[in-house]
Write an enzyme that holds these catalytic residues in place. Structure first.
Site, PDB file in Angstrom:
ATOM      1  N   ASP A 247       0.829  -1.209   0.000  1.00 53.87           N
ATOM      2  CA  ASP A 247       0.000   0.000   0.000  1.00 53.87           C
ATOM      3  C   ASP A 247       0.859   1.252   0.000  1.00 53.87           C
ATOM      4  O   ASP A 247       2.009   1.219   0.410  1.00 53.87           O
ATOM      5  CB  ASP A 247      -0.803   0.042   1.305  1.00 53.87           C
ATOM      6  CG  ASP A 247      -2.050  -0.789   1.210  1.00 53.87           C
ATOM      7  OD1 ASP A 247      -2.337  -1.289   0.120  1.00 53.87           O
ATOM      8  OD2 ASP A 247      -2.721  -0.926   2.244  1.00 53.87           O
ATOM      9  N   LYS A 269      -3.201   3.686  -2.936  1.00 52.46           N
ATOM     10  CA  LYS A 269      -4.045   4.767  -3.428  1.00 52.46           C
ATOM     11  C   LYS A 269      -3.380   6.072  -3.046  1.00 52.46           C
ATOM     12  O   LYS A 269      -3.243   6.376  -1.871  1.00 52.46           O
ATOM     13  CB  LYS A 269      -5.418   4.719  -2.767  1.00 52.46           C
ATOM     14  CG  LYS A 269      -6.104   3.398  -2.908  1.00 52.46           C
ATOM     15  CD  LYS A 269      -7.253   3.358  -1.932  1.00 52.46           C
ATOM     16  CE  LYS A 269      -7.699   1.925  -1.685  1.00 52.46           C
ATOM     17  NZ  LYS A 269      -8.580   1.809  -0.540  1.00 52.46           N
ATOM     18  N   MET A 382      -8.034   8.437   9.301  1.00 57.38           N
ATOM     19  CA  MET A 382      -8.539   9.058   8.076  1.00 57.38           C
ATOM     20  C   MET A 382      -9.540  10.182   8.398  1.00 57.38           C
ATOM     21  O   MET A 382     -10.556  10.323   7.730  1.00 57.38           O
ATOM     22  CB  MET A 382      -9.224   8.000   7.179  1.00 57.38           C
ATOM     23  CG  MET A 382      -8.259   6.941   6.688  1.00 57.38           C
ATOM     24  SD  MET A 382      -9.055   5.604   5.794  1.00 57.38           S
ATOM     25  CE  MET A 382      -9.568   4.535   7.135  1.00 57.38           C
TER      26      MET A 382
HETATM   27  N1  SAH Z   1      -4.394  -0.237   8.933  1.00 62.75           N
HETATM   28  C1  SAH Z   1      -3.815   1.031   9.274  1.00 62.75           C
HETATM   29  C2  SAH Z   1      -4.769   2.173   9.053  1.00 62.75           C
HETATM   30  C3  SAH Z   1      -5.106   2.410   7.625  1.00 62.75           C
HETATM   31  S1  SAH Z   1      -6.206   3.734   7.422  1.00 62.75           S
HETATM   32  C4  SAH Z   1      -3.325   0.997  10.733  1.00 62.75           C
HETATM   33  O1  SAH Z   1      -3.572   0.031  11.430  1.00 62.75           O
HETATM   34  O2  SAH Z   1      -2.691   1.957  11.135  1.00 62.75           O
HETATM   35  C5  SAH Z   1      -5.127   5.041   7.031  1.00 62.75           C
HETATM   36  C6  SAH Z   1      -5.048   6.033   8.166  1.00 62.75           C
HETATM   37  O3  SAH Z   1      -4.212   5.558   9.189  1.00 62.75           O
HETATM   38  C7  SAH Z   1      -4.459   7.359   7.778  1.00 62.75           C
HETATM   39  O4  SAH Z   1      -5.406   8.205   7.177  1.00 62.75           O
HETATM   40  C8  SAH Z   1      -4.050   7.883   9.139  1.00 62.75           C
HETATM   41  O5  SAH Z   1      -5.163   8.392   9.841  1.00 62.75           O
HETATM   42  C9  SAH Z   1      -3.595   6.639   9.835  1.00 62.75           C
HETATM   43  N2  SAH Z   1      -2.136   6.465   9.728  1.00 62.75           N
HETATM   44  C10 SAH Z   1      -1.477   5.399   9.228  1.00 62.75           C
HETATM   45  N3  SAH Z   1      -0.147   5.568   9.334  1.00 62.75           N
HETATM   46  C11 SAH Z   1       0.037   6.746   9.940  1.00 62.75           C
HETATM   47  C12 SAH Z   1       1.180   7.484  10.327  1.00 62.75           C
HETATM   48  N4  SAH Z   1       2.417   7.021  10.141  1.00 62.75           N
HETATM   49  N5  SAH Z   1       0.996   8.681  10.920  1.00 62.75           N
HETATM   50  C13 SAH Z   1      -0.240   9.159  11.135  1.00 62.75           C
HETATM   51  N6  SAH Z   1      -1.346   8.510  10.786  1.00 62.75           N
HETATM   52  C14 SAH Z   1      -1.228   7.319  10.197  1.00 62.75           C
END
Ligand code: SAH
Length: 472
Positions: A247, A269, A382
């Protein structure tokens, strides 16, 4: 790289060691292991070397070095206690393009001798290029402890069986799979450890079918960004993969850790750019696994937390593809930790809720009433694009306007930014932020100013290589 590591074949090749003391003896010992033909030249010869000569394992010239001794040699080691002799030997060898090593004088060497972990035929060589021999030695000691004795036997019987495997399994990638399976589950090594060589050979034979070709999928959580937050299992699978579908959220540093020969396919995406549809990703996973590939589906954070991991697995079940799932550190956990915000705290929050700001078009709305009670932490994934809506829903449902909030952008990476404020200003805090951003709402955010510990500046200072720390 100042020196290129190579393993040289010295069997029956003429080597000269100038010097007859303990240091020379140590070098001779190594050369003997490689079955070299050795001449030692020195006016004084230690007992150990004399004994080797008596057993015809080496030849001795019991006099001072003379130039013609070097002729016809593959390599020369100068190990006398006379600097001018060592230097003379080195220069002469250099002129005649013969490899030369002068003990403890890297500048005079055209080759250096590494620290060695010998589990022949497995040999590990470690060198610091002369800059930190003690460190190289410590690393060697670690590796000595790490590599069991029977690993040599394992390599030996595998070598003897290679030809047979080639006869039965014609495709290279399938042969690799065969070996990975054999070495991977520990059974073979276990038998060798107990000295049951015949049973080990039997096991190799039994496993020898093209059946090993069945592909599978590992759904792997890659954590929020910092590569050292990967699990060991994630790393192992990434290093065995034939193909990795990743991803946009997976960082470049993490992708660097994937096996070099694996195919990397982006199904991420990125805003405004072409995106591979989820349904196409699902199809690809099935297709690749059915081609017999080891597929790693690498996702940011944890696959089961707003990662659509469940949806992908349902497809795999339907298609009869084998899979496993490796949890990752979800961004709520990673980002809050790196921002110094404990998600729960006895004085501030008794519960924490993870929600997403992004829902399917027909998705049910969140229970804003329940989310607006004080003394609970709300983590919004998100959420940035819906900040205004989140702010107004929470305020209308009674959450205090002064509730502290934090936006954590690119959390756990060297570009991490933490922006804090109050709920009433939430929609204005994130202007201009790009990249993944996590929202944390709740009284616990106030702790960030006190116990926030990670900033891009102090990262260097704080990051300790776990391997080297244990070493010290
Ligand atoms: N499966 C992922 C989440 C995916 S949804 C998890 O467990 O973290 C994507 C969202 O995750 C982003 O919009 C943001 O809100 C958050 N996110 C993921 N990585 C991040 C990071 N390094 N810093 C801040 N937010 C993050």
């Amino acid at each position: 790289m100042d020196y290129l590591p190579i393993f040289t074949k010295l069997e029956n090749r003429h080597c000269l060691v100038v010097g007859g003391g303990d240091i020379a003896a140590r070098k001779v010992k190594l050369l003997l292991k490689a079955n070299a033909t050795i001449t030692v030249c020195a006016p004084d010869i230690c007992d150990w070397l004399l004994e080797k000569a008596q057993h015809n394992q080496i030849s001795i010239i019991n006099e001072l070095f003379t130039d013609q001794l070097i002729d016809g040699k593959w390599l020369v080691i100068a190990a006398t206690n006379q600097d001018h002799i060592n230097e003379h030997v080195a220069k002469l060898a250099e002129k005649k393009q013969i490899l030369v090593n002068v003990v403890d004088e890297p500048k005079l060497c055209s080759f250096i001798m590494p620290s060695i972990v010998d589990r022949s035929p497995i040999v590990v060589a470690i060198s610091s290029g002369g800059s930190a021999p003690v460190l190289a030695r410590l690393i060697r000691e670690r590796l000595e402890a790490l590599l069991p004795m029977h690993i040599g036997r394992l390599a030996k019987i595998s070598g003897e069986f290679r030809h047979r495997v080639k006869q039965v399994i014609s495709k290279e990638s399938l042969r690799r799979r065969y070996w990975e399976k054999l070495f991977g589950n520990g059974d073979l090594a276990g038998l060798l450890q107990k000295g049951q060589t015949e049973k080990a050979q039997q096991l190799m034979e039994e496993n020898l079918t093209e059946e090993v070709a069945k592909g599978d999928v590992a759904l792997v959580g890659a954590g929020p960004g910092d590569p050292s937050l990967l699990t060991l299992k994630a790393l192992q699978l990434m290093q065995q993969a034939d193909v990795v579908l990743y991803d946009r959220l997976v960082s470049k540093e993490i992708l660097e850790l994937v096996r070099r020969d694996a195919d990397l396919i982006s199904v991420g995406k990125a805003a405004g750019k072409h995106e591979v549809q989820q349904s196409r990703t699902n199809e690809m996973l099935v297709e690749l696994a059915k081609q017999g590939k080891k597929v790693v589906r690498l996702k940011g954070g944890d696959s089961f937390i707003f990662g659509r991991g469940g949806e992908e697995l349902e497809e795999l079940v339907e298609a009869g593809v084998a899979f496993q799932v490796v949890p990752g550190i979800t961004s709520a956990s990673g980002c809050s930790t790196y921002a110094g915000i404990p998600l729960t705290h006895r004085d501030y929050a008794q519960s924490v809720t993870f929600v997403t700001g992004h829902r399917k078009a027909d998705g049910k709305d969140l229970d804003w009433k329940a989310l607006s009670t004080a003394h609970q932490t709300l983590v919004v994934y998100m959420g940035l694009l819906r900040a205004e809506e989140i702010e107004s829903n929470l305020l209308t449902n009674g959450r205090d306007a002064n509730t502290p909030v934090a936006l954590i952008n690119k959390g756990t990476t060297s570009q991490q930014q933490v922006i804090t404020g109050t709920l009433s200003e939430l929609s204005k805090l994130g202007g201009g932020l790009e990249g993944p951003t996590l929202m944390i709402i709740g009284e616990v955010v106030s702790l960030s100013s006190k116990i926030g510990w990670f900033t891009p500046d102090n990262q260097q200072k704080l990051s300790r290589d776990p391997f080297l720390v244990n070493l010290a």
